[in-house]
Design a protein around this motif. Structure first.
Motif, short mmCIF file in Angstrom:
data_model
loop_
_atom_site.label_atom_id
_atom_site.label_comp_id
_atom_site.label_asym_id
_atom_site.label_seq_id
_atom_site.Cartn_x
_atom_site.Cartn_y
_atom_site.Cartn_z
N ASP A 70 0.86 -1.18 0.00
CA ASP A 70 0.00 0.00 0.00
C ASP A 70 0.90 1.22 0.00
N ALA A 71 1.03 1.85 -1.14
CA ALA A 71 1.91 3.01 -1.26
C ALA A 71 1.13 4.26 -1.63
N ALA A 72 -0.14 4.29 -1.25
CA ALA A 72 -0.95 5.47 -1.52
C ALA A 72 -0.60 6.55 -0.52
N GLY A 73 -0.27 7.71 -0.98
CA GLY A 73 0.09 8.82 -0.11
C GLY A 73 -0.91 9.95 -0.24
N GLU A 74 -0.86 10.85 0.72
CA GLU A 74 -1.74 12.02 0.71
C GLU A 74 -0.86 13.26 0.88
N THR A 75 -1.01 14.22 0.00
CA THR A 75 -0.22 15.44 0.06
C THR A 75 -1.16 16.64 0.01
N ASN A 76 -1.03 17.50 1.01
CA ASN A 76 -1.82 18.73 1.07
C ASN A 76 -0.86 19.90 1.19
N VAL A 77 -0.88 20.80 0.21
CA VAL A 77 -0.01 21.96 0.19
C VAL A 77 -0.88 23.21 0.12
N ASN A 78 -0.64 24.14 1.06
CA ASN A 78 -1.44 25.37 1.13
C ASN A 78 -2.94 25.04 1.11
N SER A 79 -3.34 24.16 2.02
CA SER A 79 -4.68 23.59 1.98
C SER A 79 -5.41 23.70 3.31
N LEU A 80 -6.72 23.58 3.22
CA LEU A 80 -7.58 23.38 4.38
C LEU A 80 -8.21 22.01 4.19
N VAL A 81 -7.97 21.09 5.13
CA VAL A 81 -8.49 19.74 5.03
C VAL A 81 -9.39 19.48 6.22
N VAL A 82 -10.63 19.11 5.96
CA VAL A 82 -11.59 18.84 7.03
C VAL A 82 -12.23 17.49 6.74
N TYR A 103 7.72 16.43 -2.67
CA TYR A 103 7.63 15.08 -3.23
C TYR A 103 7.08 14.12 -2.19
N ASN A 104 6.01 13.43 -2.54
CA ASN A 104 5.49 12.37 -1.68
C ASN A 104 5.64 11.08 -2.47
N LEU A 105 6.49 10.20 -1.98
CA LEU A 105 6.80 8.98 -2.70
C LEU A 105 5.83 7.85 -2.38
N GLY A 106 4.80 8.14 -1.64
CA GLY A 106 3.78 7.14 -1.35
C GLY A 106 3.84 6.64 0.07
N GLY A 107 2.66 6.34 0.59
CA GLY A 107 2.58 5.75 1.91
C GLY A 107 2.60 6.74 3.04
N GLY A 108 2.96 7.96 2.78
CA GLY A 108 3.04 8.96 3.84
C GLY A 108 2.00 10.03 3.67
N THR A 109 1.79 10.80 4.73
CA THR A 109 0.89 11.94 4.68
C THR A 109 1.72 13.20 4.87
N MET A 110 1.56 14.14 3.97
CA MET A 110 2.29 15.41 4.05
C MET A 110 1.31 16.56 4.10
N ASN A 111 1.52 17.45 5.05
CA ASN A 111 0.72 18.68 5.16
C ASN A 111 1.69 19.84 5.23
N VAL A 112 1.76 20.63 4.18
CA VAL A 112 2.69 21.75 4.09
C VAL A 112 1.89 23.04 4.04
N ASN A 113 2.16 23.97 4.96
CA ASN A 113 1.44 25.25 5.02
C ASN A 113 -0.07 25.02 4.99
N SER A 114 -0.54 24.07 5.78
CA SER A 114 -1.94 23.66 5.73
C SER A 114 -2.57 23.65 7.12
N VAL A 115 -3.88 23.73 7.14
CA VAL A 115 -4.68 23.54 8.36
C VAL A 115 -5.44 22.23 8.16
N VAL A 116 -5.26 21.28 9.08
CA VAL A 116 -5.86 19.96 8.93
C VAL A 116 -6.70 19.65 10.16
N LEU A 117 -7.96 19.35 9.95
CA LEU A 117 -8.85 18.91 11.01
C LEU A 117 -9.31 17.50 10.67
N LYS A 118 -8.78 16.52 11.38
CA LYS A 118 -9.15 15.13 11.12
C LYS A 118 -9.57 14.46 12.38
#
Length: 118
Positions: A70-82, A103-118
């Motif tokens: 499972d190498a699906a990654g999530e990348t959020n740049v300058n984002s609002l994630v709810v 660069y997101n090579l898969g499997g990881g979650t990256m949040n750059v300059n983002s607000v994340v509510l999970k």
């Protein structure tokens, strides 16, 4: 000014996290203001994957092992994630940020300059 804005973001996100523990859903409460501005992020890399191997005993040795990656990654740049029922009752401003070479090579979650509510 950057330090003040970062402290505001951290304290507001801490308040949002506290509401997660109390109510179960992340929330930026009414009247709250979150600002992520004028940040610069460069050369950011994330990678990884979940790998599982099943052999199935004697039959597995004869038929070959099953490998699942499972190498699906999530990348959020300058984002609002709810997600998970999160609510925005206040104001969120994401402005003037710059992100290069992300660069997101898969499997990881990256949040750059983002607000994340999970």
């Amino acid at each position: 000014m950057k330090i003040v804005s970062k402290l505001i973001v951290i304290s507001t996100l801490a308040a949002a996290s506290m509401s997660v523990l109390a109510a179960g859903a992340p929330e930026i409460m009414s009247g709250a203001s979150v600002t992520v501005s004028n940040n610069k992020a460069t050369r950011i890399m994330s990678g990884g994957a979940n790998v599982g191997v099943k052999s199935g005993g004697v039959l597995g040795a004869l038929t070959g092992a099953k490998v699942q990656v499972d190498a699906a990654g999530e990348t959020n740049v300058n984002s609002l994630v709810v997600s998970n029922g999160g609510k925005i009752g206040g104001t969120v401003l994401i402005d003037g940020n710059k992100a290069e070479d992300v660069y997101n090579l898969g499997g990881g979650t990256m949040n750059v300059n983002s607000v994340v509510l999970k």
